[in-house]
Design an enzyme around this catalytic site. Structure first.
Site, PDB file in Angstrom:
ATOM      1  N   HIS A 217       0.826  -1.182  -0.075  1.00  0.00           N
ATOM      2  CA  HIS A 217      -0.102   0.064   0.106  1.00  0.00           C
ATOM      3  C   HIS A 217       0.962   1.266  -0.019  1.00  0.00           C
ATOM      4  O   HIS A 217       1.927   1.058   0.338  1.00  0.00           O
ATOM      5  CB  HIS A 217      -0.754  -0.086   1.387  1.00  0.00           C
ATOM      6  CG  HIS A 217      -0.093   0.322   2.603  1.00  0.00           C
ATOM      7  ND1 HIS A 217       0.484  -0.920   3.097  1.00  0.00           N
ATOM      8  CD2 HIS A 217       0.100   1.380   3.188  1.00  0.00           C
ATOM      9  CE1 HIS A 217       1.238  -0.525   4.286  1.00  0.00           C
ATOM     10  NE2 HIS A 217       0.927   1.091   4.398  1.00  0.00           N
ATOM     11  N   ASP A 219       0.806   5.111   1.833  1.00  0.00           N
ATOM     12  CA  ASP A 219      -0.109   5.619   2.929  1.00  0.00           C
ATOM     13  C   ASP A 219      -1.069   6.833   2.403  1.00  0.00           C
ATOM     14  O   ASP A 219      -0.500   7.677   1.911  1.00  0.00           O
ATOM     15  CB  ASP A 219       0.719   6.127   3.976  1.00  0.00           C
ATOM     16  CG  ASP A 219       1.383   5.062   4.682  1.00  0.00           C
ATOM     17  OD1 ASP A 219       1.099   3.846   4.346  1.00  0.00           O
ATOM     18  OD2 ASP A 219       2.638   5.239   5.548  1.00  0.00           O
ATOM     19  N   HIS A 273       4.669  -0.059   0.037  1.00  0.00           N
ATOM     20  CA  HIS A 273       5.737  -0.748   1.132  1.00  0.00           C
ATOM     21  C   HIS A 273       4.378  -1.741   1.573  1.00  0.00           C
ATOM     22  O   HIS A 273       3.386  -1.718   1.486  1.00  0.00           O
ATOM     23  CB  HIS A 273       5.797   0.232   2.263  1.00  0.00           C
ATOM     24  CG  HIS A 273       4.987   1.196   2.794  1.00  0.00           C
ATOM     25  ND1 HIS A 273       4.609   2.307   2.174  1.00  0.00           N
ATOM     26  CD2 HIS A 273       4.532   1.137   4.091  1.00  0.00           C
ATOM     27  CE1 HIS A 273       3.823   2.929   2.940  1.00  0.00           C
ATOM     28  NE2 HIS A 273       3.627   2.138   4.164  1.00  0.00           N
ATOM     29  N   ARG A 283       5.761  -9.529  15.427  1.00  0.00           N
ATOM     30  CA  ARG A 283       6.400  -8.116  15.198  1.00  0.00           C
ATOM     31  C   ARG A 283       5.301  -6.853  15.591  1.00  0.00           C
ATOM     32  O   ARG A 283       4.126  -7.199  15.529  1.00  0.00           O
ATOM     33  CB  ARG A 283       6.658  -7.958  13.632  1.00  0.00           C
ATOM     34  CG  ARG A 283       7.137  -6.546  13.311  1.00  0.00           C
ATOM     35  CD  ARG A 283       7.540  -6.620  11.759  1.00  0.00           C
ATOM     36  NE  ARG A 283       8.105  -5.437  11.608  1.00  0.00           N
ATOM     37  CZ  ARG A 283       7.496  -4.444  11.011  1.00  0.00           C
ATOM     38  NH1 ARG A 283       6.008  -4.284  11.033  1.00  0.00           N
ATOM     39  NH2 ARG A 283       8.057  -3.187  10.577  1.00  0.00           N
TER      40      ARG A 283
HETATM   41  O1  LIG Z   1       4.523  -2.140  10.547  1.00  0.00           O
HETATM   42  C1  LIG Z   1       5.198  -1.306   9.864  1.00  0.00           C
HETATM   43  O2  LIG Z   1       6.319  -1.473   9.805  1.00  0.00           O
HETATM   44  C2  LIG Z   1       4.551  -0.602   8.502  1.00  0.00           C
HETATM   45  C3  LIG Z   1       3.042  -0.005   8.712  1.00  0.00           C
HETATM   46  C4  LIG Z   1       2.619   0.532   7.809  1.00  0.00           C
HETATM   47  O3  LIG Z   1       3.041   0.700   6.761  1.00  0.00           O
HETATM   48  C5  LIG Z   1       1.299   1.559   8.160  1.00  0.00           C
HETATM   49  O4  LIG Z   1       0.675   1.400   9.214  1.00  0.00           O
HETATM   50  O5  LIG Z   1       0.985   2.047   7.100  1.00  0.00           O
HETATM   51 FE   LIG Z   2       2.160   2.464   5.518  1.00  0.00          FE
END
Ligand SMILES: O=C(O)CCC(=O)C(=O)O
Ligand SMILES: [Fe+2]
Length: 934
Positions: A217, A219, A273, A283
């Site tokens: 996605h 952001d 990402h 995690r």
């Molecule tokens: O968990 C992560 O490292 C990325 C989280 C992420 O991309 C988001 O919350 O938009």
């Molecule tokens: Fe993100």
């Protein structure tokens, strides 16, 4: 006491998706398993905002433009708070799933919720194997007794502050004529109440292959700040490849969101990402999202704008629709998706075909369905070098036109046996007037797409409008609006634009693109000019003696540095100039010294800058090159048949005898050496052969190779010593092992076996005063990042034909050969070639540019990197504007040569990040990244 399973029922809920993973893909041809590329994101130390704010800000903007992702340390969030937060987060997720689902564990204001999985997923690729607490930052009325909420609030306050600061810095990059209004815009529209915090947990996933922790996605915000734990799994799409971000416990990750991309007109990049599921370890991450209020209008800060204006609400709405229609967000553009899908598709060629066939049309249909509401309005258009003039009939165009009516001599006749349109010289030159501030950018090796080049100039924040258009495949016309911008860009002489070297030369009305103009901006210094003569009129007059004065530097203009006045003057470097002038009236006047800073050579043979005729690669290539299979047997490696050459000798002394070196050949590069090579009967030319001081244990591989001399020569009366030359070896003071495989020399390049250089030394050589960060220029290979779509069809300059394929090692040739100029070396950098790199750090004013050839290698790599470091004269001090290119080591498996002449400042007057060498004997690429700064 916690009881009950904390894990959401993924397996049960998504059983169908997990069972229905389709038939196994067709077997792949055997190939070595591809290792994930792991990278360290650009790392920015924010405490530098206090000591060197402009450099630090420029780095932030550059990272946002080039990577869309970067890490920050020195961010002001105390580690102890991060620890508490992590504990609180783990504890919240450790609660029984049934409790979490009720959404009552925290007492945040409305909008707070707990989510898990992807309720709308219809295929595994749409499923996110994670759970999250979404927390709007709306201040809640009631104070809380919950420790968890207090900790989260505390963190949110800190991270929000940080996000404002970063957004402000990024927004400031667009200040232009609007002053600080862009920052005001951010502050006005991105109130804490419209921001979010999301606590993520990625539970272990028993089926890790092909399952995402978080689906790919971009952001939907201005920017996101992520605090992740040490487990890893975050990946970003770069140049069509997914690369894994190496966790750094003290850093926060910042990434640009869609809104900043649109608002900045694609200068900053919202990069796709994802998080990969992990089969063993859970995690945690926490993402803070800087969002505007729904009614905020996102309007590109630059015209012509790529995106039409839209409100945040509208954008959210579109995403919702996209998700309904396609199962995922489409966002600003489809291009990322295609790249990404193709990157994923490497598993199956059948799938590649499917994607190539399906994806564009699927997206196309989306765009058609959306009718005129597509956000992607048009490409970054250039006003054109005629500043957006519209087509007109000739009648209209010519009526009352000054350009045509003022010049009477205008006739159709014949000349030299051809029909001719004859007009006067005056008119010819008059027509060139609007091009007064035009430059030509020459890409000798490869060229990014026009969009990227425009973006680069946009980032420079020029004071006026500009136009960048293609003259031909390798040359661009850069038309600037005023002399300030002209002086700034032309004085730079070269840049490194998205991984491609560009040489900037003056446009002229009789420009022949195959030749370069010998007229270049050169800084002239007038040491000890009387303070009362620091007047524009005198300085302009002084400059006019030599050429066309352009401007002075700031210190001269303000009178803050009376020791020397500096004037940038366009001069014809083929001419010779006096080094002093008489200044003033007969009685009161005096002899004023003039220093030419970094006067480049000009080759009268190939008509290009950067080398003299005797070093001309074209000329030299006419003479045969010799490859010595084993230089241990024969350390004498002729570069050409014309001049003697002592090889970079693998620790073996060399002997040079009975040669007359004429002055031209030595070309001023004569440095004492008192090590072991013998030279007998060498006749030195008269002239300014210079003895180096004893501590100048320098060698000059360039001189050796490029001058074809191969010796550093000492002069003691008539006797001369030469010594062997091992690039980087003697100079670094290292004890070298005698390399096993030795040297191949052809006309312009040497390959040195490679353990000869320890790159760690490079870092030390810069000394404490040199700045340092370290930027991975991996993406210089990623020509796919360009957007050839915006250029004419069929002339894809990013095609392998033009670019030398994706591996530049194959096809690149040496384009710039130049002898090393002498510089008084100071500071800790002792090696000559390293010293060159260090010059920028030591403010040596007498020397402005040089080149070093540096050779590196590992078991995997052998290559040559050529470095050009130049004074950046239009800044207050000296900054390096060049450095070596690098190649990601994983892409190189055999011997390679690259000519990597210039890495430039992307932002004016700031420091340059360069990756000095490829990864060497270390799994940590950080070790090899350095930054040269002034
Ligand atoms: O968990 C992560 O490292 C990325 C989280 C992420 O991309 C988001 O919350 O938009
Ligand atoms: Fe993100």
């Amino acid at each position: 006491m916690v009881s009950g399973d904390p894990n959401p029922p993924f397996l049960r809920t998504y059983k169908l998706l997990l069972d229905d993973r389709g038939p196994p893909p067709p077997p792949l041809p055997p190939s070595p398993p591809e290792k994930d590329a792991v990278i360290n994101l650009p790392l920015i130390e924010l405490s530098r905002l206090i000591l060197e704010p402009e450099e630090c800000k420029a780095e932030i903007r550059l990272a946002a433009a080039e990577w869309g992702f970067f890490q920050v340390v020195g961010h002001g969030v105390p580690p102890e708070l991060l620890d508490r937060l992590r504990k609180v987060q783990a504890n919240l997720f450790r609660q029984p799933f049934a409790e979490k689902e009720k959404g009552k564990l925290l007492d945040f204001a409305a909008g707070y919720c707990y989510t898990w999985g992807t309720p709308t997923a219809t295929s595994l690729s749409q499923l996110s194997w994670s759970e999250a607490y979404h927390i709007p930052m709306t201040p809640s009325a009631a104070p809380t007794k919950l420790r968890a909420r207090r900790v989260i609030d505390e963190y949110a306050t800190r991270v929000a502050q940080l996000s404002y600061e970063l957004a402000g810095i990024l927004a400031e990059g667009f200040e232009g004529k609007e002053g600080r209004r862009n920052i005001d815009y951010m502050e006005e529209h991105c109130k804490p109440s419209s921001c979010y915090l999301r606590l993520n947990r990625y539970p272990p996933c028993p089926i890790p292959k092909g399952v995402f922790g978080l689906v790919p996605h971009t952001d939907t915000d201005f920017l996101t700040i992520v605090y992740q734990d040490q487990v890893g799994g975050l990946q970003l799409l770069k140049g069509g490849r997914w690369i894994t971000v190496k966790p750094n416990s003290s850093a926060l990750i910042v990434n640009i969101g869609d809104l900043f991309q649109a608002w900045s007109n694609d200068v900053y990049r919202s990069v796709r990402h994802r998080v990969m599921a992990n089969s063993e370890i859970e995690r945690f991450s926490i993402a803070f999202q800087l969002c505007p209020s729904y009614e905020t209008i996102i309007h590109s800060k630059k015209s012509p704008s790529i995106y039409r204006s839209f409100t945040f609400m509208e954008y959210k709405q579109q995403i919702k629709e996209d998700v309904k229609l396609f199962g995922h967000k489409i966002g600003l553009s489809s291009q990322n998706h295609l790249l990404e899908e193709l990157a994923n598709a490497s598993v199956s060629s059948a799938r590649v075909f499917a994607l190539l066939g399906l994806l564009p049309s699927r997206l196309l249909s989306r765009r058609l369905l959306a009718g005129g509401t597509s956000l992607m309005a048009k490409k970054m258009l250039d006003p054109g070098f005629l500043a957006g003039k519209q087509p007109k009939s000739f009648k209209d165009a010519l009526s009352g036109s000054v350009e045509s009516n003022d010049f009477l001599d205008f006739r159709i006749s014949s000349n030299r046996g051809m029909p001719s349109l004859w007009f006067s010289e005056e008119e010819f030159l008059h027509l060139a007037k609007p091009f007064e501030f035009a430059l030509v950018g020459k890409f000798p090796l490869k060229r990014p797409s026009l969009d990227f080049i425009r973006r680069f100039f946009f980032i420079l924040k020029l004071s006026g409008e500009f136009s960048v258009t293609l003259l031909d495949q390798a040359n661009i016309l850069i038309k600037l609006a005023n002399d300030l911008d002209y002086a700034r860009v032309s004085a730079h002489r070269s840049y490194f634009v998205y991984g491609c070297f560009i040489k900037v030369i003056k446009w002229s009305p009789v420009l022949d693109l195959s030749e370069e103009s010998p007229i270049v901006p050169v800084w002239l210094s007038f040491p000890r000019l009387y303070p009362h003569l620091f007047s524009s009129r005198i300085l302009f007059g002084l400059g006019s003696i030599f050429g066309r004065p352009i401007h002075t530097d700031n210190a001269t203009a303000s009178g803050s540095r009376p020791s020397v006045a500096r004037v940038l003057v366009e001069i014809d470097v083929t001419k010779s100039f006096p080094d002093s002038v008489w200044l003033g009236p007969e009685k009161l006047g005096y002899v004023q010294k003039v220093i030419f800073e970094g006067m480049p050579s000009f080759c009268l043979f190939c008509k290009s800058l950067g080398h003299k005729k005797m070093e001309c690669p074209k000329l030299l290539s006419k003479s045969s090159s010799v490859v010595i299979p084993n230089a241990l047997d024969n350390p004498l490696v002729p570069v050409s048949t014309e001049v003697p050459f002592i090889s970079p000798g693998c620790g073996i002394s060399a002997k040079l005898s009975d040669v007359a070196l004429d002055r031209d050949v030595l070309d001023g590069e004569i440095i004492v050496n008192n090590i072991f090579a013998d030279v007998e009967g060498v006749v030195l030319p008269d002239g300014d052969c210079r003895a180096a001081s004893p501590d100048q244990a320098f060698v000059s591989p360039n001189a050796a190779v490029l001058n074809g001399v191969g010796v550093d020569v000492a002069r003691e009366g008539d006797s001369v010593n030469a010594r062997d030359v091992v690039p980087g070896a003697i100079s670094s003071g290292l004890n070298l092992e005698v390399p096993q495989k030795c040297i191949t020399v052809s006309n312009n390049l040497i390959e040195v076996p490679v353990n000869a250089v320890d790159t760690r030394f490079v870092g030390n050589s810069f000394g404490d005063s040199s700045g340092l960060d370290i930027r991975n220029h991996v993406n210089w290979l990623d020509s796919s990042e360009g957007d050839p779509g915006s250029e004419s069809d069929g002339n894809d300059l990013l095609s392998p034909d033009f670019c030398g394929e994706s591996d530049p090692g194959c096809d690149f040739t040496l384009v710039n050969v130049r002898p090393i100029s002498f510089v008084g070396n100071r500071g800790r950098a002792r090696g000559r070639d390293w010293a060159m790199m260090g010059w920028g750090s030591h403010h040596c004013t007498s020397l402005v540019e040089t080149i070093a050839v540096v050779s590196f290698g590992t078991e995997q790599i052998q290559k040559i990197v050529q470095i050009h470091i130049a004074k950046c004269p239009d800044t207050d001090g000296i900054s390096t504007d060049s450095g070596p290119l690098c190649l990601p080591s994983q892409t190189l498996t055999e011997s390679h040569r690259i000519q990597a002449p210039y890495v430039s400042l992307c932002a004016h007057g700031t420091k340059t990040d360069v990756l000095i060498a490829p990864k060497q004997n270390s799994s940590d690429p950080e070790q090899n990244r350095y930054q040269i700064s002034d």
